[in-house]
Scaffold this active site. Structure first.
Site, short mmCIF file in Angstrom:
data_model
loop_
_atom_site.label_atom_id
_atom_site.label_comp_id
_atom_site.label_asym_id
_atom_site.label_seq_id
_atom_site.Cartn_x
_atom_site.Cartn_y
_atom_site.Cartn_z
N SER A 1 0.77 -1.14 0.17
CA SER A 1 -0.04 -0.06 -0.23
C SER A 1 0.87 1.10 -0.10
O SER A 1 2.05 1.16 0.43
CB SER A 1 -0.86 -0.03 1.31
N HIS B 1 1.96 12.41 -0.28
CA HIS B 1 1.34 13.71 0.01
C HIS B 1 2.50 14.65 -0.47
O HIS B 1 3.49 14.87 0.03
CB HIS B 1 1.35 13.78 1.31
N HIS C 1 -3.33 7.30 -3.81
CA HIS C 1 -3.29 6.03 -2.74
C HIS C 1 -3.29 4.97 -3.68
O HIS C 1 -4.17 4.78 -4.81
CB HIS C 1 -4.68 6.29 -1.93
N ASN D 1 -3.32 0.33 -3.17
CA ASN D 1 -3.24 -0.87 -2.28
C ASN D 1 -3.69 -1.98 -3.05
O ASN D 1 -4.79 -1.83 -3.59
CB ASN D 1 -4.25 -0.60 -1.01
N TYR D 2 -2.79 -2.94 -3.30
CA TYR D 2 -3.21 -4.32 -3.78
C TYR D 2 -3.03 -5.13 -2.57
O TYR D 2 -1.79 -5.19 -2.07
CB TYR D 2 -2.46 -4.61 -5.12
N ARG D 3 -3.92 -6.14 -2.44
CA ARG D 3 -3.68 -7.19 -1.40
C ARG D 3 -4.33 -8.52 -1.82
O ARG D 3 -5.15 -8.66 -2.71
CB ARG D 3 -4.52 -6.61 -0.18
N HIS E 1 -7.81 8.06 -15.27
CA HIS E 1 -8.86 6.98 -15.57
C HIS E 1 -8.71 6.41 -16.85
O HIS E 1 -8.85 5.11 -16.87
CB HIS E 1 -10.27 7.94 -15.31
N HIS F 1 -20.17 11.42 6.41
CA HIS F 1 -20.61 12.43 7.32
C HIS F 1 -20.55 13.87 6.64
O HIS F 1 -20.60 14.81 7.09
CB HIS F 1 -19.62 12.41 8.35
#
Lengths: 340, 340
Positions: free
Chosen positions: B106, B110, B120, B122-124, B154, B184
């Site tokens: 991951s 910044h 960002h 992340n591969y898992r 994209h 939120h």
């Protein structure tokens, strides 16, 4: 997890319970704001009133860029709805399927001077069908620790508690140490204070999550007699009223201590822990976000400027290291003696 | 919540599945770090290896104070244990009572210049008893939006997806819009990208939480044929390999755009949303904290400096307002045409 079913009805609630508590919570907001404006001497609170689409609303008050406070928020809210969120119902299964009412005042202050500690207060009241309860507390988060400050805060709170029941302070102090704890950091948030929840007049004070705390307490503290609604309300009023005497002298003593980049950097870094606690663990924040509360009011507790630094450790034998080694561990601050 | 029970066994896993994926995840970390050091031209990654008491470990790499990156972290981990945490078992009930294995890489970057977007990846990969699955994705979070950048990202991802299945990009793009969403705030985290979870070879691509997304998809996209373990692994490799070509040109284009206090203030303010997402919603963060992962590695995704400001709203008709109005809403970026 603590779950319990009510065998006998709870102590009776006065017919005007909601308006009594709601009025008190608004007066608490007023008196805290007046005391903080006087202390700050520059910044004034701005007020925003808001309504919650599902029922109720609140008034948020925020100050910024003061002499003492870089940011401070004091929020009153009074909300109602058809059902409590799952996180609360899990703890109060008797509330299942009932309308609820909740009111409270909460406050977080972020001082500019790193020698003035951050402080948080929250008192709240719930009704849902056959159940009602009071909760809340107050905790202090210094960046640079002073034993005399921790002692002053804890002994002020203990005096307020002791007027009602000698078991309150030791139980609620331990509960505070347990609750304001960052498990992923294995650190306390600060030097604690008092915290409690689910006080409904029944005789068992501790209703927290941790078995260990319950075991410790059961050796030391027995059951207390059943307490009336009025007695608990009076206790809450006393606790809340002790905030200004507990905090203002500390802020006055530290507000003019000189500081520089080193202290500021450490303050901003430690504020990161405050963010982590509020977003990962804080029950009030989670309740607010789950019940579609006003996000800006819920998150006004977050600091104005924050830093994260990978794998930071304080240098040994510095005031920064002392914070970790002494102040972020549970201590018997109420009985601390100068020179000890 | 989506729960499912496996009627028929999943496609077969090679005997060396774990070492194949683990090796790939480490190579991915290596190639990303090399590409980012070249892009930055100044900062170098520092590596920390760590072990997890319950089993497994990882190697964390962090850079700071670079020409382009104020802070960046790329983390490889490979952990195993006796049971998955409840948040995952809820989604994969067939994993109940089984040992698990999980590996992944991951990354969060910044940048210092507010015109360069945060990104960002992340591969898992998971195995637990009878089940295995791949998950992950990549999403872009600009502070100042550029349609051509969103389009470039994209369309690069879409090209990688389309090589494997024409349904992948539309499904995983929608899933990304759904997942990187701050409920939120009623805001997307950025301009999205792709995201998916629970890809175990069975024919239904979408296994997200939202009924609405599932309905939208069922109108547009049917079931796909069952996919072998090798085919999914190859898809993951392709997606992961498209990160540098997707991101580096954007960073190069924006890294020298002049900026001042206004842009910096807005960047620090918007970074607050990143913190809110990662601590309140992010599945990887919650998994890490729940499985007693290394806290410093999990939270290296947090920005170096962050600001919160009560009740901030951008001025109308500014680039800051445009971010909210255009870029933080779902858009068909892959099909965007210059001048449109």
């Amino acid at each position: 997890m603590t779950t319990s079913t009510i065998q006998t009805p709870l102590p009776q609630v006065p017919t005007d319970s909601r308006s009594q508590v709601s009025q008190f919570m608004q007066q608490l907001q007023d008196s805290i704001c007046a005391g903080l404006e006087e202390l700050d001497g520059k910044a004034k609170f701005r007020q925003d009133e808001w309504e919650r689409p599902e029922g109720g609303g609140g008034r948020s008050r925020v100050m910024a860029e003061g002499n003492v406070f870089e940011k401070g928020g004091v929020n009153f809210s009074e909300v109602f709805g058809s059902h409590l969120p799952p996180s609360i119902v899990k703890q109060r299964p008797d509330a299942t399927g009932h309308d609820f009412y909740a009111t409270g005042t909460s406050m977080v202050l972020h001082p500019r001077n790193p020698y003035v500690p951050t402080v948080h207060l929250n008192y709240r009241y719930f009704e849902a069908g056959p159940v009602w309860w009071f909760g809340g507390g107050l905790d202090l988060t210094p960046y640079y620790g002073f034993a005399e400050d921790a002692h002053h805060l804890h002994s002020t709170l203990k005096t307020a508690c002791d007027r009602h029941n000698p078991d309150y302070y030791p139980v609620f102090k331990l509960w505070c140490d347990e609750y304001f704890y960052l498990n992923h950091r294995q650190e306390m948030r600060g030097v604690g204070g008092i915290f409690f929840d689910y006080q409904d007049g029944r005789g068992k004070l501790y209703k927290g999550d941790k078995q260990q705390a319950a075991l410790e307490l059961s050796d030391r503290i027995g059951e207390v007699p059943e307490r009336s609604w009025q007695e608990l309300f009076s206790f809450i009023q006393d606790c809340a009223g002790s905030f200004l005497p507990a905090y203002v002298p500390i802020a006055q003593k530290r507000r003019d201590t000189p500081w520089g980049d080193r202290e500021r950097d450490f303050q901003l870094y430690r504020r990161g822990r405050y963010v982590e606690f509020n977003l990962v663990y804080d029950r009030g924040t989670i309740f607010g976000l789950q019940t579609n509360g006003r996000t800006e009011s819920i998150l006004m507790s977050l600091p104005p400027v924050v830093r994260w630094e990978y794998d930071y450790h304080p240098q040994p034998n510095t005031p920064e290291a002392q914070l970790y080694d002494l102040f972020l561990k549970p201590q018997d601050w109420a009985n601390w003696v100068e020179g000890s």
